[in-house]
Motif scaffolding. Structure first.
Motif, PDB file in Angstrom:
ATOM      1  N   GLY A   1       0.937  -1.111  -0.020  1.00 33.11           N
ATOM      2  CA  GLY A   1      -0.164  -0.135   0.020  1.00 33.11           C
ATOM      3  C   GLY A   1       0.842   1.250   0.067  1.00 33.11           C
ATOM      4  O   GLY A   1       0.312   2.373   0.267  1.00 33.11           O
ATOM      5  N   HIS A   2       2.051   1.256  -0.417  1.00 34.45           N
ATOM      6  CA  HIS A   2       2.995   2.397  -0.389  1.00 34.45           C
ATOM      7  C   HIS A   2       2.993   2.812  -1.664  1.00 34.45           C
ATOM      8  O   HIS A   2       3.265   2.336  -2.587  1.00 34.45           O
ATOM      9  N   ALA A   3       2.956   4.335  -1.754  1.00 36.14           N
ATOM     10  CA  ALA A   3       2.985   5.002  -2.931  1.00 36.14           C
ATOM     11  C   ALA A   3       4.434   4.923  -3.438  1.00 36.14           C
ATOM     12  O   ALA A   3       5.225   5.416  -2.675  1.00 36.14           O
ATOM     13  N   VAL A   4       4.726   4.444  -4.674  1.00 38.03           N
ATOM     14  CA  VAL A   4       6.090   4.137  -5.119  1.00 38.03           C
ATOM     15  C   VAL A   4       6.431   4.661  -6.473  1.00 38.03           C
ATOM     16  O   VAL A   4       7.543   4.996  -6.846  1.00 38.03           O
ATOM     17  N   ALA A   5       5.207   4.932  -7.440  1.00 36.62           N
ATOM     18  CA  ALA A   5       5.608   5.511  -8.674  1.00 36.62           C
ATOM     19  C   ALA A   5       4.604   6.584  -9.024  1.00 36.62           C
ATOM     20  O   ALA A   5       3.287   6.340  -8.533  1.00 36.62           O
ATOM     21  N   THR A   6       4.762   7.497 -10.008  1.00 35.87           N
ATOM     22  CA  THR A   6       3.575   8.298 -10.167  1.00 35.87           C
ATOM     23  C   THR A   6       4.234   8.827 -11.632  1.00 35.87           C
ATOM     24  O   THR A   6       5.066   8.676 -12.116  1.00 35.87           O
ATOM     25  N   ALA A   7       2.933   9.235 -12.193  1.00 40.17           N
ATOM     26  CA  ALA A   7       2.976   9.809 -13.765  1.00 40.17           C
ATOM     27  C   ALA A   7       1.851  10.950 -13.748  1.00 40.17           C
ATOM     28  O   ALA A   7       0.858  10.618 -13.061  1.00 40.17           O
ATOM     29  N   ARG A   8       1.898  11.783 -14.708  1.00 39.92           N
ATOM     30  CA  ARG A   8       0.590  12.553 -15.157  1.00 39.92           C
ATOM     31  C   ARG A   8       0.382  12.549 -16.629  1.00 39.92           C
ATOM     32  O   ARG A   8       1.389  12.410 -17.330  1.00 39.92           O
ATOM     33  N   ILE A   9      -0.598  13.011 -16.850  1.00 45.61           N
ATOM     34  CA  ILE A   9      -1.250  13.150 -18.402  1.00 45.61           C
ATOM     35  C   ILE A   9      -1.993  14.378 -18.553  1.00 45.61           C
ATOM     36  O   ILE A   9      -3.073  14.535 -17.617  1.00 45.61           O
ATOM     37  N   THR A  10      -1.680  15.041 -19.443  1.00 48.33           N
ATOM     38  CA  THR A  10      -2.629  16.186 -19.639  1.00 48.33           C
ATOM     39  C   THR A  10      -2.921  16.434 -20.897  1.00 48.33           C
ATOM     40  O   THR A  10      -1.836  16.167 -21.968  1.00 48.33           O
ATOM     41  N   PRO A  11      -4.141  16.678 -21.459  1.00 51.11           N
ATOM     42  CA  PRO A  11      -4.322  16.749 -22.951  1.00 51.11           C
ATOM     43  C   PRO A  11      -3.692  18.107 -23.652  1.00 51.11           C
ATOM     44  O   PRO A  11      -3.847  19.235 -22.999  1.00 51.11           O
ATOM     45  N   ASN A  12      -3.221  17.980 -24.702  1.00 50.61           N
ATOM     46  CA  ASN A  12      -2.645  18.910 -25.460  1.00 50.61           C
ATOM     47  C   ASN A  12      -3.651  19.636 -26.411  1.00 50.61           C
ATOM     48  O   ASN A  12      -3.745  20.864 -26.783  1.00 50.61           O
ATOM     49  N   ASP A  13      -4.471  18.564 -26.914  1.00 45.92           N
ATOM     50  CA  ASP A  13      -5.858  18.788 -27.449  1.00 45.92           C
ATOM     51  C   ASP A  13      -6.737  17.522 -27.614  1.00 45.92           C
ATOM     52  O   ASP A  13      -6.343  16.678 -26.741  1.00 45.92           O
ATOM     53  N   ALA A  14      -7.960  17.673 -28.211  1.00 42.70           N
ATOM     54  CA  ALA A  14      -8.467  16.452 -28.212  1.00 42.70           C
ATOM     55  C   ALA A  14      -7.961  15.133 -28.843  1.00 42.70           C
ATOM     56  O   ALA A  14      -8.608  14.013 -28.413  1.00 42.70           O
ATOM     57  N   THR A  15      -6.907  15.313 -29.247  1.00 46.41           N
ATOM     58  CA  THR A  15      -6.338  13.837 -29.977  1.00 46.41           C
ATOM     59  C   THR A  15      -4.938  13.543 -29.330  1.00 46.41           C
ATOM     60  O   THR A  15      -4.511  12.450 -29.581  1.00 46.41           O
ATOM     61  N   THR A  16      -4.348  14.484 -28.653  1.00 49.74           N
ATOM     62  CA  THR A  16      -3.085  14.044 -28.152  1.00 49.74           C
ATOM     63  C   THR A  16      -2.711  14.570 -26.597  1.00 49.74           C
ATOM     64  O   THR A  16      -3.290  15.405 -26.122  1.00 49.74           O
ATOM     65  N   GLY A  17      -2.410  13.472 -25.801  1.00 54.23           N
ATOM     66  CA  GLY A  17      -2.094  13.438 -24.324  1.00 54.23           C
ATOM     67  C   GLY A  17      -0.520  13.714 -24.244  1.00 54.23           C
ATOM     68  O   GLY A  17       0.302  13.116 -25.082  1.00 54.23           O
ATOM     69  N   HIS A  18      -0.303  14.475 -23.204  1.00 57.67           N
ATOM     70  CA  HIS A  18       1.058  14.868 -22.823  1.00 57.67           C
ATOM     71  C   HIS A  18       1.500  14.128 -21.283  1.00 57.67           C
ATOM     72  O   HIS A  18       0.976  14.445 -20.406  1.00 57.67           O
ATOM     73  N   ILE A  19       2.178  13.180 -21.544  1.00 57.79           N
ATOM     74  CA  ILE A  19       2.855  12.572 -20.148  1.00 57.79           C
ATOM     75  C   ILE A  19       3.969  13.331 -19.647  1.00 57.79           C
ATOM     76  O   ILE A  19       4.929  13.732 -20.340  1.00 57.79           O
ATOM     77  N   GLN A  20       3.928  13.349 -18.255  1.00 60.75           N
ATOM     78  CA  GLN A  20       4.996  14.218 -17.699  1.00 60.75           C
ATOM     79  C   GLN A  20       5.196  13.343 -16.208  1.00 60.75           C
ATOM     80  O   GLN A  20       4.390  12.758 -15.394  1.00 60.75           O
ATOM     81  N   ARG A  21       6.180  14.013 -15.543  1.00 56.67           N
ATOM     82  CA  ARG A  21       6.552  13.725 -14.121  1.00 56.67           C
ATOM     83  C   ARG A  21       6.606  12.279 -13.862  1.00 56.67           C
ATOM     84  O   ARG A  21       6.105  11.742 -12.650  1.00 56.67           O
ATOM     85  N   VAL A  22       6.998  11.389 -14.510  1.00 60.36           N
ATOM     86  CA  VAL A  22       7.233  10.023 -14.309  1.00 60.36           C
ATOM     87  C   VAL A  22       8.264   9.880 -13.550  1.00 60.36           C
ATOM     88  O   VAL A  22       9.535  10.233 -13.739  1.00 60.36           O
ATOM     89  N   ALA A  23       8.121   9.075 -12.312  1.00 61.57           N
ATOM     90  CA  ALA A  23       9.192   9.038 -11.325  1.00 61.57           C
ATOM     91  C   ALA A  23       8.771   7.839 -10.700  1.00 61.57           C
ATOM     92  O   ALA A  23       7.541   7.344 -10.141  1.00 61.57           O
ATOM     93  N   THR A  24       9.742   6.911 -10.001  1.00 62.53           N
ATOM     94  CA  THR A  24       9.796   6.100  -9.146  1.00 62.53           C
ATOM     95  C   THR A  24      10.656   6.229  -7.922  1.00 62.53           C
ATOM     96  O   THR A  24      11.774   6.397  -8.107  1.00 62.53           O
ATOM     97  N   LEU A  25      10.232   6.013  -6.534  1.00 67.99           N
ATOM     98  CA  LEU A  25      11.155   6.227  -5.358  1.00 67.99           C
ATOM     99  C   LEU A  25      12.196   5.231  -5.895  1.00 67.99           C
ATOM    100  O   LEU A  25      12.161   4.006  -6.271  1.00 67.99           O
TER     101      LEU A  25
END
Length: 144
Positions: free
Chosen positions: A54-78
């Motif tokens: 139950g420990h938080a060990v990895a993260t990432a985020r996604i934000t839409p650039n537009d209706a067809t493209t997503g931008h993945i960022q901040r991918v990290a693992t402890l």
């Protein structure tokens, strides 16, 4: 292993994502907190992978650039959780969710040291290497 997501900055998922990002990007890599801890909107979805304890060990985020493209960022693992496939599982989940949401393409700026990791998952390098937050990065794309 469980992956949770939220687009609310008041959520426990967001707090766990920030904890991981601070440990990896600010403490370990020395990135300026003003560059790392940027402003997000409800369009940004934060993902956190929790290990079997139950420990938080990895993260990432996604934000839409537009209706067809997503931008993945901040991918990290402890650091203590690396080598278990957590980041790969997280990226595969983001790819699956992006496909379900109708995205046609994903893009990200990979630290050059992580470029092979993303290539193994099917991302293709595009354009020249660039500097971001004092580190070399490579733009990469994934066609859904």
């Amino acid at each position: 292993m469980e992956i949770k997501q939220s687009n609310q900055t008041s959520s426990a998922v967001y707090a766990d994502a920030i904890m991981i990002r601070k440990a990896v990007f600010i403490k370990e890599q020395g990135i300026d907190p003003n560059l790392e801890l940027d402003t997000v909107t409800p369009a940004t979805w934060h993902y956190v992978l929790y290990d079997d304890q139950g420990h938080a060990v990895a993260t990432a985020r996604i934000t839409p650039n537009d209706a067809t493209t997503g931008h993945i960022q901040r991918v990290a693992t402890l650091k203590t959780a690396r080598g278990h496939g957590y980041a790969g599982a997280l990226i595969k989940r983001l790819i699956s969710d992006a496909r379900t949401q109708g995205y046609q393409q994903l893009e990200l700026g990979a630290q050059v040291t992580a470029q092979q990791f993303y290539a193994h998952l099917g991302f293709q390098a595009v354009g020249p290497i660039f500097m971001e937050a004092g580190l070399k990065h490579q733009a990469m794309q994934y066609t859904l």
